[in-house]
Design an enzyme around this catalytic site. Structure first.
Site, PDB file in Angstrom:
ATOM      1  CE1 TYR B 111      11.318 -12.687  -1.755  1.00  0.00           C
ATOM      2  CE2 TYR B 111      12.651 -11.314  -3.638  1.00  0.00           C
ATOM      3  CZ  TYR B 111      11.814 -13.053  -3.543  1.00  0.00           C
ATOM      4  OH  TYR B 111      10.537 -12.718  -3.965  1.00  0.00           O
ATOM      5  CE1 TYR B 150      11.700 -10.992  -6.779  1.00  0.00           C
ATOM      6  CE2 TYR B 150      14.782 -11.283  -7.579  1.00  0.00           C
ATOM      7  CZ  TYR B 150      13.112 -11.543  -7.052  1.00  0.00           C
ATOM      8  OH  TYR B 150      13.866 -13.025  -6.757  1.00  0.00           O
ATOM      9  NE  ARG B 160      10.731 -14.615 -11.709  1.00  0.00           N
ATOM     10  CZ  ARG B 160      10.370 -15.181 -10.730  1.00  0.00           C
ATOM     11  NH1 ARG B 160      10.635 -15.529  -9.590  1.00  0.00           N
ATOM     12  NH2 ARG B 160       9.195 -15.739 -11.088  1.00  0.00           N
ATOM     13  CG  HIS B 163       7.678 -13.998  -7.379  1.00  0.00           C
ATOM     14  ND1 HIS B 163       8.439 -13.516  -8.066  1.00  0.00           N
ATOM     15  CD2 HIS B 163       8.524 -14.456  -6.439  1.00  0.00           C
ATOM     16  CE1 HIS B 163       9.489 -13.468  -7.093  1.00  0.00           C
ATOM     17  NE2 HIS B 163       8.935 -14.032  -6.492  1.00  0.00           N
ATOM     18  CG  HIS B 165       8.690 -17.428  -3.259  1.00  0.00           C
ATOM     19  ND1 HIS B 165       9.827 -18.299  -4.288  1.00  0.00           N
ATOM     20  CD2 HIS B 165       9.226 -16.312  -3.162  1.00  0.00           C
ATOM     21  CE1 HIS B 165      10.276 -17.786  -5.498  1.00  0.00           C
ATOM     22  NE2 HIS B 165      10.697 -16.244  -4.686  1.00  0.00           N
TER      23      HIS B 165
END
Lengths: 204, 245
Positions: B111, B150, B160, B163, B165
């Site tokens: 991120y 990640y 995770r 995905h 959000h």
């Protein structure tokens, strides 16, 4: 067999996660794609009514401030009208959006909204609700956004007959929804997620 | 007494379908979940109204994450995909004019955020956020690269699933929703403590986007389809009856 009810199910919520600000307040995180972060300004020109600032902090069950929460508010203008397509009672103040979003201070987690004091809005049965601001809190560790309301401690008369506040069984918890005005015109509304002084959250 | 014109309240949330607040396998929820019961009441104008976001607020590349952060002539690295679908309410009606915001990691699971410390590198041409507004039929689409899984500090080896959000505004503040979209076939989905906050397997499956070869653009981008359902609104006039009726 009876006929089937063919309703869809609401999409399940998931946590906003620790990086919610990338998507919702990207400029705050240094990603400059949009002109400015949505909800940063609630006033787009001269507004009617009493201009106020709302400040507060979200605390977890250990009393630690959340520094990764995203807080949104939604409220009526000074005349009690919403700047919304669903508002049928009249024209809201065109210079007031009614909606704000704050990522909180990077170090302290304190959120800030520069807004106006809302007017009273009716309940479905016609009784008047006391002036209030709807809050919605999301963060890492919160699986579904938490709704609550901020009322004004200096509106004691209206609060005493508010259809929601009077519905609360544990009246000793009502003060968790009351914001107090500081001398400098700032209302403080702290939110406690859990434990002693836990804020009342709503299933609306 | 003033009688309020009311277009109908929202159908209550099915809280057994939605994740509970306290889900200890997702550790952060332990101290961030209320212990008292939620206070229920019928929706009022405060929940039945919502800010309006016009299409004119959108920039040309707001729905193109491959290019909206890239230097001129460059593009983000990773599997190129189109994500599309519709926003509907529980009655199956389209929700036009709904603002969708989305954010995600890059192809390596990193991120762009100062509190993120995963050693996978940033992509200099990928920011990771976008937004769009649904059309008259509730449809939306955007282009991006498929995010990578990640690791995160929960259990000692939790990852995770890939995905994206989503943050969604409907027509009432009561519909406000944040959720996550997962990708068909990802084995991490069924291992993930955050996915596992949802009890019902069918509910989990409603967050998994299937590969959509019909919308895949040959030699360009694969497509995934992700529909989002918001709370339904009743169409009833009972609560508006004049006294004595």
């Amino acid at each position: 067999m009876v006929q089937k009810l063919e309703y869809l199910k609401e999409s399940p919520s998931q946590t906003a996660g620790p990086y919610v600000h990338i998507g919702c307040t990207p400029n705050f995180t240094g990603i400059e794609i949009y002109g400015e972060d949505l909800g940063a300004k609630m006033k787009t020109g001269p507004v009617k009514g009493e201009e106020i600032t709302i400040k507060g902090t979200v605390f977890d069950g250990t009393g630690t401030p959340l520094r990764d929460a995203l807080v949104e508010i939604w409220q009526a203008d000074a005349a009690g009208l919403f700047n919304s397509a669903n508002e049928t009672r009249g024209q809201a103040d065109p210079n007031f959006t009614g909606w704000g979003r704050s990522p909180g201070d990077m170090d302290t987690g304190e959120f800030t909204f520069d807004t106006v004091k809302p007017g009273a809005v009716p309940f479905p049965d016609g009784r008047m609700q006391a002036p209030h601001v709807t809050f919605w809190v999301v963060a890492r560790g919160i699986n579904i956004g938490l709704h609550t309301r901020m009322y004004f401690a200096d509106e004691a008369e209206a609060n005493a007959v508010d259809p929601i506040l009077t519905r609360i069984e544990h009246q000793n918890r009502v003060p968790t929804l009351l914001a107090k005005k500081d001398a400098d015109g700032v209302y403080r509304f702290d939110i406690r997620l859990q434990g002693e002084g836990e804020t009342i959250f709503f299933d609306i | 007494m003033t009688i309020i014109k009311n277009t109908g309240g929202f159908v209550p949330r099915d809280r057994s379908w939605q994740p509970a607040a306290l889900t200890p396998q997702y550790k952060t929820s332990v101290k961030r979940s209320p212990q008292a019961a939620l206070l229920s009441f019928p929706t009022t104008l405060s929940e039945e109204t919502n800010p309006v976001f016009g299409h004119n607020m959108l920039g040309e590349l707001d729905n193109n994450l491959i290019h909206n952060y890239a230097a001129a002539g460059e593009s983000a690295i990773g599997p190129r995909i189109i994500v599309h679908g519709r926003v509907l309410d529980e009655m199956g009606r389209p929700v036009p004019g709904a603002l969708l915001e989305f954010w995600q990691a890059n192809a390596g699971g990193r991120y762009r955020h100062k509190k993120e410390s995963y050693l996978a590198p940033l992509d200099p041409n990928f920011g990771g956020c976008g937004r769009t507004i649904t059309g008259e039929d509730g449809s939306y689409e955007f282009r991006t690269i498929q995010p990578g899984p990640y690791p995160w500090p929960n259990g000692m080896n939790d990852w995770r699933p890939a995905h994206i959000h989503f943050s969604v505004f409907g027509h009432g503040f009561a519909q406000r929703l944040i959720t996550q979209m997962y990708f068909e076939g990802d084995p991490h989905i069924w291992l993930c403590p955050i996915v596992g906050t949802i009890d019902d397997k069918t509910a989990v499956e409603s967050l998994i986007a299937p590969l959509d070869m019909h919308r895949t653009v040959p030699m360009d981008s694969r497509a995934y389809k992700f529909d989002i359902v918001l709370r339904g609104r009743r169409q009833t006039f009972f609560e508006n009856r004049v006294e004595g009726m």
